[in-house]
Design an enzyme around this catalytic site. Structure first.
Site, PDB file in Angstrom:
ATOM      1  N   SER A 278      25.724  29.028 -73.016  1.00 35.57           N
ATOM      2  CA  SER A 278      25.811  30.333 -72.342  1.00 35.57           C
ATOM      3  C   SER A 278      27.190  30.924 -72.595  1.00 35.57           C
ATOM      4  O   SER A 278      28.156  30.186 -72.849  1.00 35.57           O
ATOM      5  CB  SER A 278      25.626  30.124 -70.832  1.00 35.57           C
ATOM      6  OG  SER A 278      26.022  31.272 -70.117  1.00 35.57           O
TER       7      SER A 278
ATOM      8  N   TYR B 251      27.368  25.788 -62.820  1.00 34.97           N
ATOM      9  CA  TYR B 251      26.646  26.309 -63.987  1.00 34.97           C
ATOM     10  C   TYR B 251      27.643  26.489 -65.138  1.00 34.97           C
ATOM     11  O   TYR B 251      27.391  26.064 -66.268  1.00 34.97           O
ATOM     12  CB  TYR B 251      25.949  27.632 -63.633  1.00 34.97           C
ATOM     13  CG  TYR B 251      25.229  28.248 -64.809  1.00 34.97           C
ATOM     14  CD1 TYR B 251      23.970  27.780 -65.187  1.00 34.97           C
ATOM     15  CD2 TYR B 251      25.807  29.273 -65.553  1.00 34.97           C
ATOM     16  CE1 TYR B 251      23.313  28.321 -66.279  1.00 34.97           C
ATOM     17  CE2 TYR B 251      25.151  29.828 -66.640  1.00 34.97           C
ATOM     18  CZ  TYR B 251      23.898  29.354 -67.007  1.00 34.97           C
ATOM     19  OH  TYR B 251      23.252  29.885 -68.096  1.00 34.97           O
TER      20      TYR B 251
HETATM   21  N1  NAP Z   1      18.653  34.122 -68.716  1.00 35.86           N
HETATM   22  C1  NAP Z   1      19.927  34.202 -69.005  1.00 35.86           C
HETATM   23  O1  NAP Z   1      20.595  35.217 -68.731  1.00 35.86           O
HETATM   24  C2  NAP Z   1      20.618  33.050 -69.708  1.00 35.86           C
HETATM   25  C3  NAP Z   1      21.905  33.251 -70.198  1.00 35.86           C
HETATM   26  C4  NAP Z   1      22.549  32.205 -70.840  1.00 35.86           C
HETATM   27  C5  NAP Z   1      21.921  30.995 -71.001  1.00 35.86           C
HETATM   28  N2  NAP Z   1      20.667  30.825 -70.500  1.00 35.86           N
HETATM   29  C6  NAP Z   1      20.037  29.505 -70.665  1.00 35.86           C
HETATM   30  O2  NAP Z   1      18.805  29.649 -71.316  1.00 35.86           O
HETATM   31  C7  NAP Z   1      17.981  28.529 -70.986  1.00 35.86           C
HETATM   32  C8  NAP Z   1      16.601  29.021 -70.595  1.00 35.86           C
HETATM   33  O3  NAP Z   1      16.684  29.703 -69.356  1.00 35.86           O
HETATM   34  P1  NAP Z   1      15.876  31.043 -69.059  1.00 35.86           P
HETATM   35  O4  NAP Z   1      16.849  32.116 -68.912  1.00 35.86           O
HETATM   36  O5  NAP Z   1      14.781  31.187 -70.031  1.00 35.86           O
HETATM   37  O6  NAP Z   1      15.329  30.754 -67.587  1.00 35.86           O
HETATM   38  P2  NAP Z   1      13.916  30.221 -67.099  1.00 35.86           P
HETATM   39  O7  NAP Z   1      12.853  31.205 -67.362  1.00 35.86           O
HETATM   40  O8  NAP Z   1      14.155  29.758 -65.707  1.00 35.86           O
HETATM   41  O9  NAP Z   1      13.641  28.980 -68.034  1.00 35.86           O
HETATM   42  C9  NAP Z   1      14.176  27.703 -67.804  1.00 35.86           C
HETATM   43  C10 NAP Z   1      13.231  26.695 -68.437  1.00 35.86           C
HETATM   44  O10 NAP Z   1      13.795  25.398 -68.257  1.00 35.86           O
HETATM   45  C11 NAP Z   1      12.809  24.565 -67.641  1.00 35.86           C
HETATM   46  N3  NAP Z   1      13.455  23.552 -66.828  1.00 35.86           N
HETATM   47  C12 NAP Z   1      14.333  23.727 -65.820  1.00 35.86           C
HETATM   48  N4  NAP Z   1      14.703  22.546 -65.313  1.00 35.86           N
HETATM   49  C13 NAP Z   1      14.037  21.600 -66.030  1.00 35.86           C
HETATM   50  C14 NAP Z   1      13.988  20.197 -65.980  1.00 35.86           C
HETATM   51  N5  NAP Z   1      14.709  19.503 -65.100  1.00 35.86           N
HETATM   52  N6  NAP Z   1      13.193  19.546 -66.858  1.00 35.86           N
HETATM   53  C15 NAP Z   1      12.441  20.230 -67.747  1.00 35.86           C
HETATM   54  N7  NAP Z   1      12.448  21.568 -67.842  1.00 35.86           N
HETATM   55  C16 NAP Z   1      13.235  22.241 -66.988  1.00 35.86           C
HETATM   56  C17 NAP Z   1      11.960  25.532 -66.808  1.00 35.86           C
HETATM   57  O11 NAP Z   1      10.666  25.015 -66.594  1.00 35.86           O
HETATM   58  P3  NAP Z   1      10.181  24.309 -65.244  1.00 35.86           P
HETATM   59  O12 NAP Z   1      10.750  25.097 -64.108  1.00 35.86           O
HETATM   60  O13 NAP Z   1       8.702  24.384 -65.372  1.00 35.86           O
HETATM   61  O14 NAP Z   1      10.701  22.923 -65.320  1.00 35.86           O
HETATM   62  C18 NAP Z   1      11.872  26.717 -67.770  1.00 35.86           C
HETATM   63  O15 NAP Z   1      10.867  26.497 -68.713  1.00 35.86           O
HETATM   64  C19 NAP Z   1      18.705  27.777 -69.873  1.00 35.86           C
HETATM   65  O16 NAP Z   1      19.388  26.680 -70.389  1.00 35.86           O
HETATM   66  C20 NAP Z   1      19.677  28.819 -69.366  1.00 35.86           C
HETATM   67  O17 NAP Z   1      20.798  28.265 -68.725  1.00 35.86           O
HETATM   68  C21 NAP Z   1      19.992  31.818 -69.865  1.00 35.86           C
END
Ligand code: NAP
Length: 263
Positions: free
Chosen positions: A142, A155
């Site tokens: 991130s 985070y």
């Molecule tokens: N959205 C943003 O602005 C942003 C910015 C920078 C980085 N990121 C990173 O991008 C990645 C994806 O996040 P997202 O934004 O797409 O949010 P999201 O829609 O909440 O997706 C997170 C994914 O991770 C899975 N997950 C969470 N905890 C888990 C665990 N313990 N074991 C297995 N799966 C798990 C969730 O599935 P389940 O809940 O079904 O387990 C979901 O599929 C993350 O690493 C996040 O930190 C996001």
């Protein structure tokens, strides 16, 4: 964009970026190995990807359970080598809307999921890819790795730790023909940003983010951060005296709406 990789593993594929990346990668001849904790949305995505002609093996798995995760990787590898692994699963957390800072319990959960939940499977995959002298590991970090967030300290630490881990692993794997790509996204419209109560400058859709990330993966970039202007601003901000950083960051302070992880 056509991936040459045939067996692709994606953690956290039940929603957001992981699901958007899996959708972009799904094609006949491609096998997608997916995991997440929530079965129902994961199975829905898997069915959608199968309809695009991909073979999909989806498993309900918590990446913070390192033995179960390592066993999953071994089982998947026994069925065929993995060409590309996207370590994407992650959770968000921080100051709650009532103004309370994160709890030690929340901090443990965030750091275990975001850092250990990517580092542990990456180490197992690196061992297997090293023997084969082929493969690519992708870490979804991130921009918070470069600009720590006062309202989300754990985070920020988890992502800074992940970037440091991935950079170290990348150097170690360099002579082994195993590529490492580290991605630093800014705000992406997903469940994560739905929890974020406050300004979300430069937010892009999950589909747009997946396109940008895939381009970086396919060209085997060692690191990729977006949006460019936010990345540059964060790098510049870090050079300023702490008081100035505090004043400038004030406009972007936020709270985090807690959610039930299985919702
Ligand atoms: N959205 C943003 O602005 C942003 C910015 C920078 C980085 N990121 C990173 O991008 C990645 C994806 O996040 P997202 O934004 O797409 O949010 P999201 O829609 O909440 O997706 C997170 C994914 O991770 C899975 N997950 C969470 N905890 C888990 C665990 N313990 N074991 C297995 N799966 C798990 C969730 O599935 P389940 O809940 O079904 O387990 C979901 O599929 C993350 O690493 C996040 O930190 C996001």
């Amino acid at each position: 964009m056509t991936p040459t990789a045939k067996r692709i593993l994606v953690t956290g594929a039940s929603s957001g970026l992981g699901a958007a990346l899996a959708r972009r990668l799904a094609a006949p001849g491609v096998t997608l190995l997916l995991c997440a904790r929530r079965c129902e949305p994961l199975e829905q995505i898997a069915a959608e990807l199968r309809a695009c002609g991909a073979e999909v093996i989806a498993e309900a798995l918590d990446v913070s359970e390192i033995t179960a995760c390592s066993d999953w990787i071994d089982r998947m590898w026994q069925q065929g080598a993995i060409d590309l692994a996207i370590l994407n699963a992650g959770i968000f957390g921080g100051r709650t809307p009532d103004g309370r800072a994160e709890t030690p319990q929340a901090a443990t959960e965030i750091i275990t999921t975001n850092l250990i939940g990517a580092a542990a499977p990456a180490l197992r995959l690196a061992e297997l890819m090293r023997q084969r002298k082929a493969g690519q590991l992708v870490f979804i970090s991130s921009l918070a790795a470069f600009g720590p967030l006062a309202d989300a300290p754990s985070y920020s630490a988890s992502k800074a730790g992940l970037t440091a881990f991935a950079r170290a692993l990348r150097e170690d794997l360099l002579p082994e023909k195993v590529k490492v790509t580290i991605v630093h996204p800014g705000h992406v419209e997903t469940r994560q940003t739905a929890q974020h109560v406050g300004p979300l400058p430069g937010m892009v859709s999950a589909e747009r983010a997946a396109d940008l990330i895939l381009r970086a993966i396919l060209s085997a970039r060692s690191e990729y951060a977006f949006p460019f202007h936010l990345h540059l601003s964060l790098r510049g901000l870090a050079l300023l005296p702490l008081r100035w950083q505090y004043r400038l960051n004030k406009a972007f302070r936020f709270t985090v709406r807690p959610t039930d992880p299985l919702d």
